[in-house]
Scaffold this active site. Structure first.
Site, PDB file in Angstrom:
ATOM      1  N   ASP A  80      46.768  50.557  32.808  1.00  0.00           N
ATOM      2  CA  ASP A  80      46.758  50.970  34.213  1.00  0.00           C
ATOM      3  C   ASP A  80      48.127  51.459  34.666  1.00  0.00           C
ATOM      4  OD1 ASP A  80      48.021  48.508  34.119  1.00  0.00           O
ATOM      5  OD2 ASP A  80      46.490  47.446  35.245  1.00  0.00           O
ATOM      6  N   ASN A 146      43.250  36.382  40.574  1.00  0.00           N
ATOM      7  CA  ASN A 146      41.887  36.529  41.108  1.00  0.00           C
ATOM      8  C   ASN A 146      40.893  36.912  40.008  1.00  0.00           C
ATOM      9  OD1 ASN A 146      42.537  39.171  40.606  1.00  0.00           O
ATOM     10  ND2 ASN A 146      42.298  39.910  42.696  1.00  0.00           N
ATOM     11  N   HIS A 148      41.296  39.399  37.796  1.00  0.00           N
ATOM     12  CA  HIS A 148      41.225  40.816  37.418  1.00  0.00           C
ATOM     13  C   HIS A 148      41.778  41.045  36.014  1.00  0.00           C
ATOM     14  CE1 HIS A 148      45.353  41.945  39.450  1.00  0.00           C
ATOM     15  NE2 HIS A 148      45.550  41.802  38.171  1.00  0.00           N
ATOM     16  N   GLU A 153      39.497  44.914  39.989  1.00  0.00           N
ATOM     17  CA  GLU A 153      39.513  43.846  40.975  1.00  0.00           C
ATOM     18  C   GLU A 153      38.112  43.241  41.143  1.00  0.00           C
ATOM     19  OE1 GLU A 153      42.284  42.801  41.804  1.00  0.00           O
ATOM     20  OE2 GLU A 153      43.460  44.099  43.107  1.00  0.00           O
TER      21      GLU A 153
HETATM   22  C1  GLP Z   1      48.902  43.211  37.151  1.00  0.00           C
HETATM   23  C2  GLP Z   1      48.352  44.061  36.003  1.00  0.00           C
HETATM   24  C3  GLP Z   1      47.483  43.268  35.068  1.00  0.00           C
HETATM   25  C4  GLP Z   1      48.142  41.939  34.765  1.00  0.00           C
HETATM   26  C5  GLP Z   1      48.237  41.118  36.014  1.00  0.00           C
HETATM   27  C6  GLP Z   1      48.902  39.768  35.817  1.00  0.00           C
HETATM   28  O1  GLP Z   1      48.273  43.392  38.355  1.00  0.00           O
HETATM   29  N1  GLP Z   1      47.644  45.213  36.448  1.00  0.00           N
HETATM   30  O2  GLP Z   1      47.237  44.011  33.898  1.00  0.00           O
HETATM   31  O3  GLP Z   1      47.385  41.238  33.805  1.00  0.00           O
HETATM   32  O4  GLP Z   1      48.931  41.830  37.011  1.00  0.00           O
HETATM   33  O5  GLP Z   1      50.281  39.895  35.856  1.00  0.00           O
HETATM   34  P1  GLP Z   1      51.307  38.754  35.533  1.00  0.00           P
HETATM   35  O6  GLP Z   1      51.315  38.631  34.044  1.00  0.00           O
HETATM   36  O7  GLP Z   1      52.620  39.246  36.069  1.00  0.00           O
HETATM   37  O8  GLP Z   1      50.834  37.533  36.216  1.00  0.00           O
END
Ligand code: GLP
Length: 255
Positions: A80, A146, A148, A153
């Site tokens: 993404d 959440n 995702h 989402e």
């Molecule tokens: C972001 C990314 C995800 C990632 C998530 C968790 O929003 N788009 O791919 O898995 O956050 O991030 P973190 O590892 O910083 O908690």
């Protein structure tokens, strides 16, 4: 403590590795990615951003420096990118990937792919990205608090292809820690869809910290519902979840 392997006969495609801490989790994840890469020269690697895989990427850089890994023929596809954002912006996922991994190993710039966060037509950029994705040998995933995956989402349905996402207030708040303030977090993103992710031949999810323990439990011990996007992984035949102790603290039906 040794890493502990947990399985569940109801979900034979999934295995959990519970590691003592973030460092052990990152090393285990790197051993899995590195081991898979060594089996195949022209490996196609799906990549994730966020704070969780940073340790994994550090370990991969260490393996490259030690001569254990070669990225010369590796091709990567990231999950993404924020929208709109330019590649030069230090908050872009493009910038993040070069900073943490690509500029530190011998990967060819033309072999790295992320959705184009500065495309004038985001819908067209999603279509183009979806069409460009080669069969992914191993997809690295994190998980949002959440539930995702990528930027898929919680929603009333699973969206198959790469698409434009309106980020939820929860995600904007979570990700605001990387920005000066929540106002600066882009409200949209371009993300591989659930179908794009599920097409990967194998999946490696890294999860760290108590704040992810509820999402992890809901994903692998609850129903398969689009309100918890990661729960779809229960249907994938080859998923390895590598977590630290805190993230796994609510998991009860895996032994
Ligand atoms: C972001 C990314 C995800 C990632 C998530 C968790 O929003 N788009 O791919 O898995 O956050 O991030 P973190 O590892 O910083 O908690």
């Amino acid at each position: 403590m040794k890493n502990e392997l947990l399985t569940n006969p109801l979900l034979p495609g999934i295995r959990f590795w519970v590691c003592e801490d973030y460092y052990a989790m990152s090393r285990k994840a790197a051993a899995i990615v590195g081991g898979a890469m060594q089996q195949k020269n022209d490996f196609v690697l799906g990549l994730a951003t966020g704070s969780t895989p940073v340790g994994l990427y550090q370990e991969l850089v260490g393996m490259y420096e030690a001569g254990v890994l070669d990225f010369d023929k590796v091709r990567t596809f990231n999950l993404d990118e924020y929208y709109p954002i330019s590649r030069e912006d230090c908050q872009s996922y493009y910038y993040f990937m070069f900073d943490k991994l690509f500029s530190r190993v011998n990967i060819k710039k033309e072999n790295v792919h992320l959705p184009d966060g500065s495309a004038p037509d985001p819908e067209a950029a999603c279509k183009q990205y979806e069409a460009s994705i080669e069969p992914v040998d191993l997809q690295v995933l994190g998980i949002g608090s959440n539930g995702h995956i990528g930027f898929n989402e919680p929603s009333d349905s699973f969206i198959y292809p790469t698409h434009v996402v309106n980020l939820t207030a929860n995600t904007v708040k979570d990700n605001s820690r990387f920005f000066e303030s929540a106002d600066q977090v882009p409200r949209k993103a371009l993300s591989m869809g659930i179908g794009t992710i599920m097409r990967a031949k194998s999946i490696l999810m890294v999860v760290s910290g108590r704040n992810k323990s509820t999402a992890l439990r809901e994903a692998f011990e609850g129903g398969i519902v689009p309100q918890v996007p990661a729960s779809i992984l229960q249907l994938h035949p080859n998923v390895t979840v590598v977590t630290d102790r805190e993230a796994a603290s609510q998991i009860v039906s895996w032994t």
